[in-house]
Design an enzyme around this catalytic site. Structure first.
Site, short mmCIF file in Angstrom:
data_model
loop_
_atom_site.label_atom_id
_atom_site.label_comp_id
_atom_site.label_asym_id
_atom_site.label_seq_id
_atom_site.Cartn_x
_atom_site.Cartn_y
_atom_site.Cartn_z
N GLU A 159 -1.25 -3.24 -6.47
CA GLU A 159 -1.25 -1.98 -5.73
C GLU A 159 -2.59 -1.90 -5.01
OE1 GLU A 159 -0.04 2.69 -6.22
OE2 GLU A 159 -0.75 1.61 -7.98
N CYS A 178 -6.03 5.78 -2.38
CA CYS A 178 -5.43 4.79 -1.49
C CYS A 178 -4.29 5.33 -0.65
CB CYS A 178 -4.97 3.57 -2.29
SG CYS A 178 -3.79 3.97 -3.60
#
Length: 512
Positions: free
Chosen positions: A269, A303
């Site tokens: 990720e 993010c």
């Protein structure tokens, strides 16, 4: 611009609280034991809000990594955890979460020292993780260990835990990230080694204490706050079956390369530069509120934040003014102050990187509307004010992940151009579409090359499967697909159907 909190009282509390770290200065939890070596190299840890050393932690060695993997391997192979029924595993993990809640104020203070996160943010994120743990427990119980099916053959799929998992967690959210991902792996029956950043080991250790108190067997969960060399040893160790990495794209590529050499399973990720596509008929205030909730959350160190606002060219001034108003409502200050909504950058290196990228944005011709500087107060700390740019999508400020409280507005003239701008990115983590016409928003959302899109809002649905696209990662750690990532499967063919291909018939004795 952003307001500053009065942090005098918080500073006094900060000095008094720092002593608690000395009760366990190791940062190592291996084989169900708290490791402290008198001869170990110690690393000073620096408070992002004061730039002062507040504690020291052991620098893990290659030998520590080998011991951590050996302990996790022994625990897994002994079946002391994997043979516990999944419902009982869920009870133990839920109990650990309840233990965390009993000391949440202390854990929030630890996170304030480690990464500069305001205490209210840590409390909120812990609540979010609690909901995820509850939801994933339901998924785990409903999934079971065996799935039956029919096709050309009647079959069953048997599920086993993936094995020993190394979970590399990022420096922007080590505590909540560790809880969420390790809980899923533990629910699946895996043994887990958490690898928080060396600058932030202590909050993760609080989760280890909670699991221990809840009854997790020794060796099933370990903590090793290692640097780059020791982390590579963990990732490449033959005793590790699965690596889960959350962090920057550049390091993620390195992790993928190392895992690929031995065909080791890996979930990544990585970074994002998510677009908020604001259509002409959108509620502009809703769009701005949604963008601000991510870009200003945790000092923009998230993010999935909507850092690219793709807006009609005729409404750029309007949306910039609304964003300025949101920025002025941000309260910058000591993370221990309850009124603070934005703390410092987590590390000095990252603080300087964010400021450098703001300067580079101006140098390449982007218009800085406001912010992106160090505030006048607090006097110390790695603080950056919320910033906004107007830029073309070809500029680096609109393409590179800044990972700070920095947003960029990009104008467009048609819906097709808006979609093209949103998709013109190396990343594909998240995104949003804003429109008063739900069908139109849904149509645009279906054309975005990204793993997750929200219509008229900003959210990260942690109980639904999300597979990042492009350079934002590989695999899922959310929803049913995420839970299954921590398992391996075995297909058992039971009985052939009428249409099944039977190669043995080619060699049957047909002479009679």
């Amino acid at each position: 611009m952003a307001r500053n909190s009065d942090s005098k009282a918080a500073s006094v509390e900060q000095s008094a609280s720092a002593a608690r770290f000395e009760r366990d200065g190791s940062g190592l939890y291996i084989g169900g034991r708290w490791r402290a070596r008198p001869d170990a190299e110690m690393m000073p840890l620096v408070d992002p809000s004061t730039e002062q050393v507040y504690a020291h932690a052991v620098v893990p060695t290659i030998a520590d990594a080998d011991e951590a993997v050996l302990s996790a391997r022994r625990a897994f192979d002994s079946r002391v955890w994997r043979d516990v029924p999944v419902g009982e595993r869920a009870v133990i993990i839920s109990r650990a979460y309840e233990i965390v809640l009993q000391s949440l104020d202390e854990i929030a203070e630890i996170a304030a020292f480690e990464i500069g996160a305001p205490v209210q943010i840590t409390r909120m994120m812990t609540g979010v993780v609690g909901n995820v743990i509850a939801g994933m427990s339901e998924i785990a119980v409903s999934e079971g260990d065996v799935e039956h099916g029919n096709g050309l053959w009647e079959f069953e799929i048997q599920r086993d835990p993936a094995g020993v998992v190394v979970d590399v967690v990022p420096w922007n959210s080590p505590f909540s990230g560790t809880m969420m991902k390790s809980a899923q792996a533990l629910l699946a029956g895996c043994s887990v080694i958490s690898k928080p950043p060396p600058t932030a080991p202590f909050a993760v250790l609080a989760w280890a204490r909670a699991l221990e108190a809840a009854g997790l067997p020794d060796g099933v969960f370990g903590v090793l706050a290692a640097g780059a060399e020791v982390s590579e040893r963990l990732v490449t160790h033959p005793g590790v079956d699965l690596v889960v990495f959350t962090g920057g794209t550049a390091v993620g590529r390195r992790v993928a390369e190392l895992c690929g050499r031995n065909l080791k399973r890996v979930i990544l990720e990585l970074g994002g530069k998510s677009a908020a596509v604001v259509l002409q008929d959108a509620d502009m205030q809703l769009a701005v509120d949604s963008v601000a909730s991510g870009v200003y959350f945790n000092s923009g160190q998230i993010c999935s934040a909507l850092t690219r606002l793709v807006v009609p060219r005729t409404r750029i001034d309007e949306i910039c003014e609304l964003l300025r108003q949101k920025a002025e409502g941000v309260v910058i200050g000591n993370p221990l102050d309850e009124s603070t909504t934005m703390g410092p950058m987590a590390t000095e290196d990252h603080y300087r990187r964010v400021l450098d990228r703001v300067r580079a944005g101006e140098n390449e011709g982007a218009k800085r509307v406001y912010g992106g500087i160090r505030p006048d107060s607090p006097d110390l700390g790695w603080y950056v004010t919320p910033a906004l740019f107007i830029a073309d999508n070809e500029m680096n400020i609109a393409r590179e992940e800044v990972f700070g409280p920095v947003a960029t507005v990009i104008g467009y003239d048609s819906e097709e151009e808006a979609i093209a701008i949103a998709n013109d990115s190396t990343y594909g983590l998240g995104g949003s579409v804003f429109s008063a016409d739900h069908e139109r928003a849904h149509r645009v959302a279906s054309k975005l090359d990204t793993g997750s899109v929200t219509i008229n809002g900003y959210t990260t649905n942690l109980l639904a499967p999300r597979n990042p696209h492009k350079s934002s990662g590989i695999g899922s750690v959310t929803g049913v697909a995420g839970y299954r990532s921590f398992s391996s499967t075995r297909l058992i063919n039971l009985q052939a159907g009428a249409k099944a291909w039977r190669p043995t018939e080619l060699f049957a004795d047909n002479t009679n």
